[in-house]
Design a protein around this motif. Structure first.
Motif, PDB file in Angstrom:
ATOM      1  N   GLU A   1       3.739 -70.941 -66.336  1.00  0.00           N
ATOM      2  CA  GLU A   1       3.211 -70.647 -65.008  1.00  0.00           C
ATOM      3  C   GLU A   1       1.868 -69.900 -64.976  1.00  0.00           C
ATOM      4  O   GLU A   1       0.980 -70.283 -64.220  1.00  0.00           O
ATOM      5  CB  GLU A   1       4.262 -69.947 -64.154  1.00  0.00           C
ATOM      6  N   PRO A   2       1.693 -68.857 -65.790  1.00  0.00           N
ATOM      7  CA  PRO A   2       0.383 -68.183 -65.758  1.00  0.00           C
ATOM      8  C   PRO A   2      -0.754 -69.138 -66.103  1.00  0.00           C
ATOM      9  O   PRO A   2      -1.843 -69.032 -65.561  1.00  0.00           O
ATOM     10  CB  PRO A   2       0.513 -67.104 -66.835  1.00  0.00           C
ATOM     11  N   LEU A   3      -0.459 -70.086 -67.005  1.00  0.00           N
ATOM     12  CA  LEU A   3      -1.500 -71.030 -67.399  1.00  0.00           C
ATOM     13  C   LEU A   3      -1.768 -72.046 -66.295  1.00  0.00           C
ATOM     14  O   LEU A   3      -2.866 -72.551 -66.147  1.00  0.00           O
ATOM     15  CB  LEU A   3      -1.105 -71.736 -68.686  1.00  0.00           C
ATOM     16  N   GLN A   4      -0.722 -72.339 -65.495  1.00  0.00           N
ATOM     17  CA  GLN A   4      -0.931 -73.235 -64.356  1.00  0.00           C
ATOM     18  C   GLN A   4      -1.949 -72.621 -63.407  1.00  0.00           C
ATOM     19  O   GLN A   4      -2.775 -73.315 -62.824  1.00  0.00           O
ATOM     20  CB  GLN A   4       0.382 -73.490 -63.624  1.00  0.00           C
ATOM     21  N   LEU A   5      -1.898 -71.273 -63.264  1.00  0.00           N
ATOM     22  CA  LEU A   5      -2.878 -70.593 -62.415  1.00  0.00           C
ATOM     23  C   LEU A   5      -4.275 -70.703 -63.020  1.00  0.00           C
ATOM     24  O   LEU A   5      -5.260 -70.875 -62.320  1.00  0.00           O
ATOM     25  CB  LEU A   5      -2.503 -69.116 -62.244  1.00  0.00           C
ATOM     26  N   LEU A   6      -4.308 -70.620 -64.357  1.00  0.00           N
ATOM     27  CA  LEU A   6      -5.582 -70.697 -65.063  1.00  0.00           C
ATOM     28  C   LEU A   6      -6.308 -72.019 -64.782  1.00  0.00           C
ATOM     29  O   LEU A   6      -7.538 -72.052 -64.734  1.00  0.00           O
ATOM     30  CB  LEU A   6      -5.301 -70.568 -66.568  1.00  0.00           C
ATOM     31  N   THR A   7      -5.561 -73.083 -64.565  1.00  0.00           N
ATOM     32  CA  THR A   7      -6.197 -74.390 -64.338  1.00  0.00           C
ATOM     33  C   THR A   7      -7.072 -74.370 -63.087  1.00  0.00           C
ATOM     34  O   THR A   7      -7.992 -75.153 -62.975  1.00  0.00           O
ATOM     35  CB  THR A   7      -5.157 -75.515 -64.174  1.00  0.00           C
ATOM     36  N   HIS A   8      -6.771 -73.448 -62.147  1.00  0.00           N
ATOM     37  CA  HIS A   8      -7.577 -73.381 -60.920  1.00  0.00           C
ATOM     38  C   HIS A   8      -8.940 -72.756 -61.154  1.00  0.00           C
ATOM     39  O   HIS A   8      -9.795 -72.785 -60.285  1.00  0.00           O
ATOM     40  CB  HIS A   8      -6.831 -72.582 -59.842  1.00  0.00           C
ATOM     41  N   LEU A   9      -9.124 -72.152 -62.324  1.00  0.00           N
ATOM     42  CA  LEU A   9     -10.401 -71.498 -62.605  1.00  0.00           C
ATOM     43  C   LEU A   9     -11.461 -72.466 -63.117  1.00  0.00           C
ATOM     44  O   LEU A   9     -12.572 -72.078 -63.412  1.00  0.00           O
ATOM     45  CB  LEU A   9     -10.209 -70.373 -63.631  1.00  0.00           C
ATOM     46  N   PHE A  10     -11.086 -73.721 -63.256  1.00  0.00           N
ATOM     47  CA  PHE A  10     -12.038 -74.704 -63.752  1.00  0.00           C
ATOM     48  C   PHE A  10     -12.323 -75.746 -62.671  1.00  0.00           C
ATOM     49  O   PHE A  10     -11.435 -76.540 -62.334  1.00  0.00           O
ATOM     50  CB  PHE A  10     -11.481 -75.414 -64.993  1.00  0.00           C
ATOM     51  N   PRO A  11     -13.558 -75.790 -62.142  1.00  0.00           N
ATOM     52  CA  PRO A  11     -13.890 -76.803 -61.137  1.00  0.00           C
ATOM     53  C   PRO A  11     -13.627 -78.218 -61.668  1.00  0.00           C
ATOM     54  O   PRO A  11     -13.347 -79.141 -60.899  1.00  0.00           O
ATOM     55  CB  PRO A  11     -15.391 -76.609 -60.903  1.00  0.00           C
ATOM     56  N   PHE A  12     -13.705 -78.340 -62.984  1.00  0.00           N
ATOM     57  CA  PHE A  12     -13.483 -79.638 -63.615  1.00  0.00           C
ATOM     58  C   PHE A  12     -12.121 -80.223 -63.248  1.00  0.00           C
ATOM     59  O   PHE A  12     -11.979 -81.428 -63.065  1.00  0.00           O
ATOM     60  CB  PHE A  12     -13.592 -79.460 -65.137  1.00  0.00           C
ATOM     61  N   THR A  13     -11.092 -79.357 -63.131  1.00  0.00           N
ATOM     62  CA  THR A  13      -9.753 -79.813 -62.758  1.00  0.00           C
ATOM     63  C   THR A  13      -9.803 -80.565 -61.421  1.00  0.00           C
ATOM     64  O   THR A  13      -9.224 -81.632 -61.277  1.00  0.00           O
ATOM     65  CB  THR A  13      -8.808 -78.599 -62.619  1.00  0.00           C
ATOM     66  N   TYR A  14     -10.523 -79.960 -60.447  1.00  0.00           N
ATOM     67  CA  TYR A  14     -10.610 -80.588 -59.125  1.00  0.00           C
ATOM     68  C   TYR A  14     -11.414 -81.878 -59.186  1.00  0.00           C
ATOM     69  O   TYR A  14     -11.104 -82.853 -58.509  1.00  0.00           O
ATOM     70  CB  TYR A  14     -11.256 -79.615 -58.127  1.00  0.00           C
ATOM     71  N   TYR A  15     -12.454 -81.851 -60.031  1.00  0.00           N
ATOM     72  CA  TYR A  15     -13.280 -83.050 -60.158  1.00  0.00           C
ATOM     73  C   TYR A  15     -12.442 -84.219 -60.671  1.00  0.00           C
ATOM     74  O   TYR A  15     -12.502 -85.329 -60.139  1.00  0.00           O
ATOM     75  CB  TYR A  15     -14.461 -82.794 -61.109  1.00  0.00           C
ATOM     76  N   ILE A  16     -11.646 -83.954 -61.706  1.00  0.00           N
ATOM     77  CA  ILE A  16     -10.828 -85.012 -62.296  1.00  0.00           C
ATOM     78  C   ILE A  16      -9.811 -85.525 -61.266  1.00  0.00           C
ATOM     79  O   ILE A  16      -9.562 -86.726 -61.159  1.00  0.00           O
ATOM     80  CB  ILE A  16     -10.139 -84.497 -63.585  1.00  0.00           C
ATOM     81  N   ASN A  17      -9.248 -84.602 -60.476  1.00  0.00           N
ATOM     82  CA  ASN A  17      -8.329 -85.046 -59.417  1.00  0.00           C
ATOM     83  C   ASN A  17      -9.018 -86.011 -58.460  1.00  0.00           C
ATOM     84  O   ASN A  17      -8.471 -87.064 -58.139  1.00  0.00           O
ATOM     85  CB  ASN A  17      -7.823 -83.840 -58.612  1.00  0.00           C
ATOM     86  N   VAL A  18     -10.221 -85.642 -58.014  1.00  0.00           N
ATOM     87  CA  VAL A  18     -10.942 -86.505 -57.075  1.00  0.00           C
ATOM     88  C   VAL A  18     -11.246 -87.848 -57.731  1.00  0.00           C
ATOM     89  O   VAL A  18     -11.044 -88.912 -57.133  1.00  0.00           O
ATOM     90  CB  VAL A  18     -12.257 -85.844 -56.588  1.00  0.00           C
ATOM     91  N   PHE A  19     -11.697 -87.799 -58.972  1.00  0.00           N
ATOM     92  CA  PHE A  19     -12.066 -89.049 -59.643  1.00  0.00           C
ATOM     93  C   PHE A  19     -10.856 -89.981 -59.783  1.00  0.00           C
ATOM     94  O   PHE A  19     -10.917 -91.150 -59.439  1.00  0.00           O
ATOM     95  CB  PHE A  19     -12.692 -88.770 -61.021  1.00  0.00           C
ATOM     96  N   ILE A  20      -9.746 -89.438 -60.277  1.00  0.00           N
ATOM     97  CA  ILE A  20      -8.539 -90.261 -60.460  1.00  0.00           C
ATOM     98  C   ILE A  20      -8.055 -90.772 -59.101  1.00  0.00           C
ATOM     99  O   ILE A  20      -7.693 -91.947 -58.960  1.00  0.00           O
ATOM    100  CB  ILE A  20      -7.421 -89.435 -61.148  1.00  0.00           C
ATOM    101  N   ASP A  21      -8.080 -89.889 -58.083  1.00  0.00           N
ATOM    102  CA  ASP A  21      -7.644 -90.281 -56.741  1.00  0.00           C
ATOM    103  C   ASP A  21      -8.475 -91.429 -56.194  1.00  0.00           C
ATOM    104  O   ASP A  21      -7.942 -92.408 -55.690  1.00  0.00           O
ATOM    105  CB  ASP A  21      -7.787 -89.097 -55.769  1.00  0.00           C
ATOM    106  N   GLN A  22      -9.798 -91.280 -56.276  1.00  0.00           N
ATOM    107  CA  GLN A  22     -10.662 -92.236 -55.591  1.00  0.00           C
ATOM    108  C   GLN A  22     -10.985 -93.461 -56.444  1.00  0.00           C
ATOM    109  O   GLN A  22     -11.212 -94.541 -55.907  1.00  0.00           O
ATOM    110  CB  GLN A  22     -11.945 -91.554 -55.103  1.00  0.00           C
ATOM    111  N   ALA A  23     -11.021 -93.311 -57.773  1.00  0.00           N
ATOM    112  CA  ALA A  23     -11.321 -94.482 -58.599  1.00  0.00           C
ATOM    113  C   ALA A  23     -10.056 -95.286 -58.871  1.00  0.00           C
ATOM    114  O   ALA A  23      -9.982 -96.471 -58.565  1.00  0.00           O
ATOM    115  CB  ALA A  23     -11.978 -94.058 -59.900  1.00  0.00           C
TER     116      ALA A  23
END
Lengths: 366, 367
Positions: free
Chosen positions: A310-332
């Motif tokens: 769980e603490p590491l799950q929070l850590l994933t929010h500290l990287f804008p890259f995570t959100y970028y990959i979500n958008v890319f996978i979602d839209q592509a």
């Protein structure tokens, strides 16, 4: 506006004078792009070498081996006389897996006694393991079902009935979003986006470190060359991905473009933030570089966020890259509705305000 | 050991420990990366991936099917939805990674001895999730078939020999750790090389002594680093250690020498510390990829693997170390890789020596 242009021009001069600054914006991205284009240029995966130990050597055992060999992902390259021999081939890296067919395989089938088909998978590489497991399992199970159907047909059961008696429940599988299971479609965009992110961070760090600031305008002026070059680099990457690698585009291109530009701006903002705190070029480069390289792991693309502590799950929010990959996978790939991706874009924009926290410090004299 | 060599060694240590940037990259970075990457993959396997079930049969048979799905370690039915559009919504929001559809005719077909069909819609955009969902559902169906069908005499069994739980960390971390060592060495040693080392130049020394001093100092540092990483950190995260200690030490020892020589050879190209970081940090991912440790060699052009093997100590070291620690390979079975590492050590050693000599000559002519 005019003063931004003035700082922009002086930064261009600085780039031309500093060889490695220039490389970071031109030569290195070009080499990286070339490496990744070559790496992903191969369409599909070659047949994976495996071995078979056939203790029975009968028509039926040869039939199973034949069935396994024609499956799409494996190739029987070695026939060994013992499992020890297969094990040695595995340790020498010649094969990924080995199949064992026991003695009396055919005799047992004909007498309706239980017999085995055994797969020994190395397991050291998860990707090859999965491909081999699927191929061999499918072949072995259809051979097994075939044996039952033959027996039933011989007893005079009609063929449609025989099928349901051998396999009462059938699975119909539908692969959504990436039906070809093509890893290039998500790995190539991800690695190339990482390159955008790394070079943006490094070049921005050089731009803002080791100098004194008098105004906000000056900061904008010095990071502008990196912004322009990286936008160009990102555009080339997107063209290669969609036009050459044929990455599907099932959603909204505008969102992908927006996310890509936000990726550049957010990593510029982060580099300014770190530079403002450390005020040292070496430390800024080490930290922004390290931070960029870690982003891949915490994006959850290959190893899901859901499976992290769980603490590491929070850590994933500290990287804008995570959100970028979500958008890319979602839209592509997924063709997801825009409201699913919109929050990701919003999260990315939050990172842009980071430089405000260090603005005063940046403008202080060293 | 002559006095001059010991002086050179102490100067080299001083250069390292006086520079916080070098300490960060050469000494601390391997541990920071190892712990962060390691904890990212710490859970190793993905359990209980959430899926949704659309149960149109709503019978005792279908309910039994759902309870079997829930019993599977790989998946859990997080939602039961009335129709596909609700399930799709959940899928887009990453609440679930698969949809199981049980048709209305499911129980009737089973009772009448006809074949019934279960549909599975998998999210294939995340491979690991897809694999768990697929495995979970196929296992349950195989279970039901085994109970209801006429038994086939042919039993299929699969065994995973060296990574029995198919842990993601055990698979990728050994390769990542080895790449981290090489890359931080290239950056750290590059930074030191670029810092004009006035002290050592004032001593009238030979290139060979200078190289020896550097190799001794860096080997001692990486000797300590690797012995902590490959024992303590390996132990914390439970990575495989099936090889004998002596074989593992042979691989790591040969690797350390090879990448130190590579790093020293490269270090003479840099004039400023930041140049080492700028030219190295982005290469880490390609270096890992061409080793064939993540995607297999069969998935990318073979020439890229060969170039990687010819130029980078990491490729041979990763291949050897995985064979030793995961599969328990003997020294004979990895002799090729060891030979490669020694050849690289020799080649880069000569290049390093020549470049140090050139650099010293240039400095003397300048002064």
């Amino acid at each position: 506006m005019r003063s931004i242009y003035r700082y922009f021009c002086s930064e261009i001069r600085r780039i031309r004078e500093n060889r490695f600054y220039l490389y970071t914006l031109t030569l290195f991205p070009a080499i990286a792009l070339l490496i990744f284009v070559c790496y992903f240029s191969k369409s599909g995966i070659d047949l994976l070498p495996i071995a078979v130990t056939d203790y029975d050597n009968s028509p039926l055992s040869r039939k199973v081996i034949e069935m396994i060999n024609i499956s799409p992902s494996v190739n029987i390259e070695y026939k060994t006389s013992s499992s020890d021999q297969s094990l040695e081939l595995m340790r020498r890296g010649k094969i990924y897996a080995s199949i064992l067919i026991p003695n009396n395989f055919e005799r047992d089938i004909l007498r309706n006694n239980n017999t085995h088909i055994e797969l020994y998978n190395s397991g050291t590489n998860i990707s090859t393991n999965g491909f081999i497991e699927n191929a061999v399992q499918t072949a072995a199970k259809s051979f097994g079902a075939g044996v039952v159907i033959e027996t039933l047909l011989a007893r005079g059961v009609d063929s449609s009935h025989a099928l349901s008696m051998a396999m009462p429940v059938r699975l119909s599988e539908h692969l959504l979003f990436n039906p070809w299971l093509n890893y290039t479609y998500y790995l190539a965009p991800c690695f190339l986006a990482m390159m955008i992110m790394i070079f943006t961070s490094l070049a921005t760090s050089i731009a803002v470190c080791d100098r004194e600031y008098y105004s906000f305008v000056q900061i904008i002026g010095v990071i502008l060359p990196t912004n322009i070059v990286m936008t160009l680099f990102a555009t080339i990457i997107l063209i290669i991905l969609f036009c050459w690698f044929q990455v599907p585009l099932n959603g909204n291109l505008l969102f992908i473009l927006l996310a890509t530009y936000l990726l550049i701006i957010t990593y510029q903002a982060i580099a300014i933030f770190i530079a403002g705190i450390t005020k040292s070029l070496h430390l800024t480069l080490s930290l922004t570089g390290g931070y960029s390289v870690l982003a891949f792991t915490f994006s959850g693309l290959t190893f899901p966020v859901l499976a992290m502590a769980e603490p590491l799950q929070l850590l994933t929010h500290l990287f804008p890259f995570t959100y970028y990959i979500n958008v890319f996978i979602d839209q592509a790939l997924r063709g997801a509705p825009l409201y699913v991706s919109a929050p990701n874009l919003a999260y990315m924009t939050i990172f842009i305000i980071l430089p405000l926290f260090v603005y005063k410090r940046l403008c202080q004299k060293n | 050991m002559s006095k001059k060599l010991t002086t050179l060694i102490s100067i080299e240590y001083q250069t390292i420990f006086k520079n916080s940037g070098v300490i960060l990259i050469l000494i601390l970075a391997p541990f920071i990366y190892a712990l962060l990457y390691g904890s990212g993959y710490a859970m190793q396997v993905v359990d209980d991936v959430p899926i949704a079930v659309i149960d149109n049969s709503n019978s005792s048979c279908s309910r039994e099917f759902i309870s079997l799905l829930n019993a599977s370690p790989y998946i859990t039915t997080a939602y039961q939805t009335p129709d596909i559009s609700n399930a799709k919504e959940l899928l887009f929001n990453r609440k679930i990674y698969g949809i199981v559809y049980i048709p209305e005719s499911y129980d009737r077909a089973l009772l009448l001895g006809q074949q019934s069909c279960i549909s599975l819609y998998c999210d294939a955009s995340y491979f690991l999730m897809y694999r768990q969902v697929f495995k979970g559902v196929t296992d349950v169906i195989a279970d039901i078939n085994q109970k209801q069908a006429i038994q086939s005499p042919v039993i299929y069994q699969s065994h995973t020999l060296f990574n029995p739980y198919l842990g993601y960390g055990s698979f990728i971390m050994p390769a990542i750790l080895l790449v981290i060592l090489q890359q931080t060495a290239i950056m750290g040693i590059g930074m030191i090389g670029s810092i004009s080392n006035q002290h050592s130049l004032s001593y009238n020394t030979t290139p060979i002594k200078r190289l020896t001093a550097k190799v001794i100092v860096y080997s001692s540092i990486y000797g300590v680093t690797t012995s902590i990483i490959f024992t303590l950190i390996y132990h914390i995260f439970g990575y495989p250690t099936n090889g004998t200690l002596i074989t593992a030490i042979t691989v790591i020892g040969s690797y350390i020498l090879a990448f130190i020589m590579l790093a020293i050879a490269i270090s003479t190209l840099f004039n400023k510390p930041e140049q080492a970081i700028l030219s190295t940090i982005w290469t880490s991912i390609p270096v890992l990829l061409v080793s064939g440790a993540s995607l297999p060699i069969e998935a990318f052009p073979k020439w890229m693997y060969i170039i990687g093997e010819l130029l980078l100590p990491s490729s041979s070291a990763i291949s050897a170390y995985i064979k030793v620690q995961s599969m328990g390979a003997t020294i004979v079975e990895i002799s090729n890789e060891i030979l490669y590492l020694w050849t690289l050590t020799a080649i880069y050693g000569v290049i390093a020596l020549l470049s140090i000599k050139k650099r010293m000559l240039r400095r003397t002519t300048k002064s």
